[in-house]
Write an enzyme that holds these catalytic residues in place. Sequence first.
Site: not given
Length: 252
Positions: A93, A95, A106, A214
């Site tokens: 989701d 930031y 990202f 991740h």
Amino acid sequence: MDSTPGLFELRSPDPWDARQVQALAVLRSDPLSLMAPDWAAALAPQENTLLSLGKMLSKEYDAGTRFLPPPTRVLRALGTPLANVRVLIVGQDPYPTPGHSVGLAFAVDGATRPLPRSLNNIFKELQSDLGIAPSPHGDLSAWANQGVLLLNRVLTVAPGAAGSHRRRGWETVTESVISALAARNQPLVSVLWGKDAQRLAPLLAGTAVIESAHPSPLSASRGFFGSKPFSRINELLRTQGSAEIDWALPLI
């Protein structure tokens, strides 16, 4: 879509002005109009879910609560036409830090410092993989402009509350996005970082998929570092008859 600043491009990270209020009204009443036309056609079956999400966001605004990213950027990733997408990179989701979320997984605004730690780790792996020095900024628009869909699993979040908009309906929408990509007979490489993203693998059956840990500081050392995703993406694109992605980000 043209490159003129519009509903998908802002000059500052998070300005809640009249333009944002107008975009919020569109999210509530006609969200498909904020997407590229072929995405709007593909996601027409999700219109009621999108309208419900727009109403949810409006209620938060009316209650004095902001959400991230700001309204003009909530559907930014879908401003790149469906037909142009060659690479899918799935995030979780947005930031939750105000000013960081820009509607691309990202990515952050070019002026944001310091960069989020997950993004720093992505840049470290890019350097290890392809020898490209880490960018001083986190604006990933140059990747998106080449057909890299930087798609969060959930497209909004409350400030300071990671995961706060999960299970509100976004997952249904983004699953439809991914299914639409997989259904095309076009080059596609998907990158699933972490267990949350990897749960989507069945939707991508029959297409090229790269999986690893991740890039979060909590997991990057457990399989993200050394996974060489960028060179693997380009190799898979070549085998599908598509041009490589230029992963070097221009200075801004």
